[in-house]
Design a protein around this motif. Structure first.
Motif, PDB file in Angstrom:
ATOM      1  N   GLU A  98       0.688  -1.184  -0.555  1.00  0.00           N
ATOM      2  CA  GLU A  98       0.208  -0.025   0.038  1.00  0.00           C
ATOM      3  C   GLU A  98       0.579   1.448   0.158  1.00  0.00           C
ATOM      4  OE1 GLU A  98      -3.429  -2.080   2.314  1.00  0.00           O
ATOM      5  OE2 GLU A  98      -2.170  -0.905   3.469  1.00  0.00           O
ATOM      6  N   LEU A  99       2.334   1.667   0.843  1.00  0.00           N
ATOM      7  CA  LEU A  99       2.717   2.118   0.559  1.00  0.00           C
ATOM      8  C   LEU A  99       3.910   2.524  -0.661  1.00  0.00           C
ATOM      9  CD1 LEU A  99       4.243   2.559   4.356  1.00  0.00           C
ATOM     10  CD2 LEU A  99       2.282   3.616   3.439  1.00  0.00           C
ATOM     11  N   GLU A 100       4.088   1.211  -0.943  1.00  0.00           N
ATOM     12  CA  GLU A 100       4.351   1.912  -2.690  1.00  0.00           C
ATOM     13  C   GLU A 100       3.408   2.071  -3.587  1.00  0.00           C
ATOM     14  OE1 GLU A 100       6.389  -1.442  -5.627  1.00  0.00           O
ATOM     15  OE2 GLU A 100       6.785  -1.910  -3.794  1.00  0.00           O
ATOM     16  N   GLU A 101       2.488   1.786  -3.604  1.00  0.00           N
ATOM     17  CA  GLU A 101       2.058   2.387  -5.150  1.00  0.00           C
ATOM     18  C   GLU A 101       1.244   3.370  -4.124  1.00  0.00           C
ATOM     19  OE1 GLU A 101      -1.757  -0.505  -3.852  1.00  0.00           O
ATOM     20  OE2 GLU A 101      -0.771  -1.576  -5.301  1.00  0.00           O
ATOM     21  N   ASP A 102       0.821   4.319  -2.571  1.00  0.00           N
ATOM     22  CA  ASP A 102       0.579   4.885  -2.489  1.00  0.00           C
ATOM     23  C   ASP A 102       1.657   5.325  -1.395  1.00  0.00           C
ATOM     24  OD1 ASP A 102      -0.138   8.122  -2.016  1.00  0.00           O
ATOM     25  OD2 ASP A 102      -2.542   7.147  -1.919  1.00  0.00           O
ATOM     26  N   PRO A 103       2.649   6.000  -1.815  1.00  0.00           N
ATOM     27  CA  PRO A 103       3.210   6.971  -0.524  1.00  0.00           C
ATOM     28  C   PRO A 103       3.195   8.107  -0.106  1.00  0.00           C
ATOM     29  CG  PRO A 103       4.745   7.118  -2.848  1.00  0.00           C
ATOM     30  CD  PRO A 103       3.527   6.462  -3.090  1.00  0.00           C
ATOM     31  N   ALA A 104       2.680   9.014  -0.354  1.00  0.00           N
ATOM     32  CA  ALA A 104       1.883  10.285   0.388  1.00  0.00           C
ATOM     33  C   ALA A 104       0.803  10.073   1.316  1.00  0.00           C
ATOM     34  CB  ALA A 104       1.423  10.708  -0.784  1.00  0.00           C
ATOM     35  N   ASN A 105       0.191   8.883   1.358  1.00  0.00           N
ATOM     36  CA  ASN A 105      -1.291   8.447   1.707  1.00  0.00           C
ATOM     37  C   ASN A 105      -1.201   8.406   3.507  1.00  0.00           C
ATOM     38  OD1 ASN A 105      -4.437   8.273   1.435  1.00  0.00           O
ATOM     39  ND2 ASN A 105      -3.565   6.054   1.776  1.00  0.00           N
ATOM     40  N   ARG A 106      -1.488   9.597   3.896  1.00  0.00           N
ATOM     41  CA  ARG A 106      -1.462   9.528   5.562  1.00  0.00           C
ATOM     42  C   ARG A 106      -2.725   9.406   6.449  1.00  0.00           C
ATOM     43  NH1 ARG A 106       3.094   9.003   3.869  1.00  0.00           N
ATOM     44  NH2 ARG A 106       4.161  10.437   3.880  1.00  0.00           N
ATOM     45  N   LEU A 107      -2.932   9.064   7.059  1.00  0.00           N
ATOM     46  CA  LEU A 107      -3.983   8.404   8.081  1.00  0.00           C
ATOM     47  C   LEU A 107      -4.224   9.809   9.453  1.00  0.00           C
ATOM     48  CD1 LEU A 107      -6.321   6.281   9.502  1.00  0.00           C
ATOM     49  CD2 LEU A 107      -3.609   5.935  11.425  1.00  0.00           C
ATOM     50  N   ARG A 108      -5.182  10.111   9.342  1.00  0.00           N
ATOM     51  CA  ARG A 108      -5.337  11.564   9.879  1.00  0.00           C
ATOM     52  C   ARG A 108      -6.158  10.866  11.493  1.00  0.00           C
ATOM     53  NH1 ARG A 108      -8.231  14.274   4.898  1.00  0.00           N
ATOM     54  NH2 ARG A 108      -9.356  12.392   5.711  1.00  0.00           N
ATOM     55  N   LEU A 109      -4.894  11.821  12.674  1.00  0.00           N
ATOM     56  CA  LEU A 109      -5.663  11.218  13.828  1.00  0.00           C
ATOM     57  C   LEU A 109      -6.012  12.779  13.914  1.00  0.00           C
ATOM     58  CD1 LEU A 109      -5.528   9.405  16.082  1.00  0.00           C
ATOM     59  CD2 LEU A 109      -3.407   9.459  16.639  1.00  0.00           C
ATOM     60  N   THR A 110      -7.216  12.460  14.799  1.00  0.00           N
ATOM     61  CA  THR A 110      -7.992  13.396  16.343  1.00  0.00           C
ATOM     62  C   THR A 110      -8.375  12.749  17.679  1.00  0.00           C
ATOM     63  OG1 THR A 110      -8.494  15.057  14.381  1.00  0.00           O
ATOM     64  CG2 THR A 110      -8.979  15.319  16.283  1.00  0.00           C
ATOM     65  N   VAL A 111      -7.081  13.050  18.738  1.00  0.00           N
ATOM     66  CA  VAL A 111      -7.441  12.633  19.635  1.00  0.00           C
ATOM     67  C   VAL A 111      -7.748  14.088  21.129  1.00  0.00           C
ATOM     68  CG1 VAL A 111      -6.762  11.632  22.323  1.00  0.00           C
ATOM     69  CG2 VAL A 111      -5.297  11.750  19.496  1.00  0.00           C
ATOM     70  N   GLY A 112      -9.013  13.440  21.851  1.00  0.00           N
ATOM     71  CA  GLY A 112     -10.129  14.438  22.682  1.00  0.00           C
ATOM     72  C   GLY A 112      -9.415  13.994  23.794  1.00  0.00           C
ATOM     73  N   LEU A 113      -8.808  14.481  25.015  1.00  0.00           N
ATOM     74  CA  LEU A 113      -8.341  14.392  25.918  1.00  0.00           C
ATOM     75  C   LEU A 113      -9.122  14.883  27.284  1.00  0.00           C
ATOM     76  CD1 LEU A 113      -5.424  14.860  24.234  1.00  0.00           C
ATOM     77  CD2 LEU A 113      -4.908  12.834  25.716  1.00  0.00           C
ATOM     78  N   ARG A 114      -8.975  14.314  28.613  1.00  0.00           N
ATOM     79  CA  ARG A 114      -9.438  15.112  29.435  1.00  0.00           C
ATOM     80  C   ARG A 114      -8.888  14.991  30.976  1.00  0.00           C
ATOM     81  NH1 ARG A 114     -14.781  12.142  29.674  1.00  0.00           N
ATOM     82  NH2 ARG A 114     -14.620  10.625  30.663  1.00  0.00           N
ATOM     83  N   LYS A 115      -8.587  15.306  31.169  1.00  0.00           N
ATOM     84  CA  LYS A 115      -7.926  15.793  33.031  1.00  0.00           C
ATOM     85  C   LYS A 115      -8.523  15.148  33.836  1.00  0.00           C
ATOM     86  CE  LYS A 115      -3.645  17.133  34.147  1.00  0.00           C
ATOM     87  NZ  LYS A 115      -3.213  19.255  34.143  1.00  0.00           N
ATOM     88  N   ASP A 116      -8.382  14.233  35.124  1.00  0.00           N
ATOM     89  CA  ASP A 116      -9.060  13.569  35.472  1.00  0.00           C
ATOM     90  C   ASP A 116      -8.051  12.469  36.783  1.00  0.00           C
ATOM     91  OD1 ASP A 116     -11.711  13.114  34.426  1.00  0.00           O
ATOM     92  OD2 ASP A 116     -11.019  11.713  33.103  1.00  0.00           O
ATOM     93  N   ASN A 117      -8.992  13.236  37.837  1.00  0.00           N
ATOM     94  CA  ASN A 117      -7.514  13.641  38.940  1.00  0.00           C
ATOM     95  C   ASN A 117      -6.649  13.768  38.232  1.00  0.00           C
ATOM     96  OD1 ASN A 117      -9.791  13.043  41.328  1.00  0.00           O
ATOM     97  ND2 ASN A 117     -10.087  10.786  40.111  1.00  0.00           N
ATOM     98  N   GLY A 118      -6.316  15.093  38.420  1.00  0.00           N
ATOM     99  CA  GLY A 118      -4.849  14.593  37.620  1.00  0.00           C
ATOM    100  C   GLY A 118      -3.988  14.121  36.941  1.00  0.00           C
ATOM    101  N   ARG A 119      -4.425  13.553  35.749  1.00  0.00           N
ATOM    102  CA  ARG A 119      -4.129  12.116  35.117  1.00  0.00           C
ATOM    103  C   ARG A 119      -4.718  12.889  33.551  1.00  0.00           C
ATOM    104  NH1 ARG A 119      -6.585   7.398  34.037  1.00  0.00           N
ATOM    105  NH2 ARG A 119      -4.344   6.564  32.360  1.00  0.00           N
ATOM    106  N   TRP A 120      -3.803  13.240  32.778  1.00  0.00           N
ATOM    107  CA  TRP A 120      -5.227  12.460  30.947  1.00  0.00           C
ATOM    108  C   TRP A 120      -5.224  11.788  30.768  1.00  0.00           C
ATOM    109  CZ3 TRP A 120      -6.092  16.982  29.445  1.00  0.00           C
ATOM    110  CH2 TRP A 120      -5.698  18.257  29.758  1.00  0.00           C
ATOM    111  N   THR A 121      -6.460  11.601  30.437  1.00  0.00           N
ATOM    112  CA  THR A 121      -6.637  10.096  29.834  1.00  0.00           C
ATOM    113  C   THR A 121      -7.676  10.308  28.130  1.00  0.00           C
ATOM    114  OG1 THR A 121      -9.420  10.470  31.151  1.00  0.00           O
ATOM    115  CG2 THR A 121      -7.496   9.303  31.664  1.00  0.00           C
ATOM    116  N   VAL A 122      -7.807   9.797  27.363  1.00  0.00           N
ATOM    117  CA  VAL A 122      -8.558   9.667  26.166  1.00  0.00           C
ATOM    118  C   VAL A 122     -10.089   9.646  26.266  1.00  0.00           C
ATOM    119  CG1 VAL A 122      -7.889   8.533  23.304  1.00  0.00           C
ATOM    120  CG2 VAL A 122      -6.042   9.464  24.617  1.00  0.00           C
ATOM    121  N   THR A 123     -10.625  10.604  25.758  1.00  0.00           N
ATOM    122  CA  THR A 123     -12.212  10.960  25.751  1.00  0.00           C
ATOM    123  C   THR A 123     -12.340  10.662  24.361  1.00  0.00           C
ATOM    124  OG1 THR A 123     -12.328  12.974  25.272  1.00  0.00           O
ATOM    125  CG2 THR A 123     -12.296  11.741  27.634  1.00  0.00           C
TER     126      THR A 123
END
Length: 133
Positions: A98-123
């Motif tokens: 897949e990367l040879e056929e389309d080396p510029a292709n990118r997975l886009r990732l967005t992550v939202g987080l909140r801080k619970d009791n002083g610790r970051w968690t992914v929501t």
């Protein structure tokens, strides 16, 4: 404080990405909230909701990864407030063919987080590829 928080979040996401690539489910799940919502490339179209559903979504991806696929962060930007934050990233994700056929292709990732009791968690995670049709 925001710079320290941004560094903590960057470390959390980078550790998660390595765990995804290695198929380390325990580390993939670590730092995720019980009420996680994930919108992913494969179905279900209305998303994966809750840590149990999130856990069940990973084995098929790990199986795909065993084909020698890449899962590598290329860029990562983090914005952190006092108790909420978000990050967005571009990843190299695909089998060698897949990367040879389309080396510029990118997975886009967005992550939202909140801080619970002083610790970051992914929501929230959102994964997508550009529509090339």
């Amino acid at each position: 404080m925001a710079d320290d928080d941004a560094t903590q979040i960057r470390t959390l996401i980078e550790r998660w990405a390595v765990a995804v690539h290695e198929g380390d489910l325990d580390t993939v799940l670590a730092d995720h909230a019980d009420d996680i919502v994930m919108f992913d490339v494969p179905p279900p179209e209305d998303g994966v909701r809750g840590i149990d559903a999130y856990r069940k979504s990973w084995p098929p991806f790990f199986e795909w990864q065993r084909q020698g696929a890449a899962f590598e962060i290329l860029s990562l930007d983090v914005t952190a407030g006092g108790d909420v934050a978000f990050a967005h990233a571009l990843l190299r994700c695909g089998t060698p063919k897949e990367l040879e056929e389309d080396p510029a292709n990118r997975l886009r990732l967005t992550v939202g987080l909140r801080k619970d009791n002083g610790r970051w968690t992914v929501t929230h995670e959102h994964h997508s590829f550009p529509d090339k049709t």
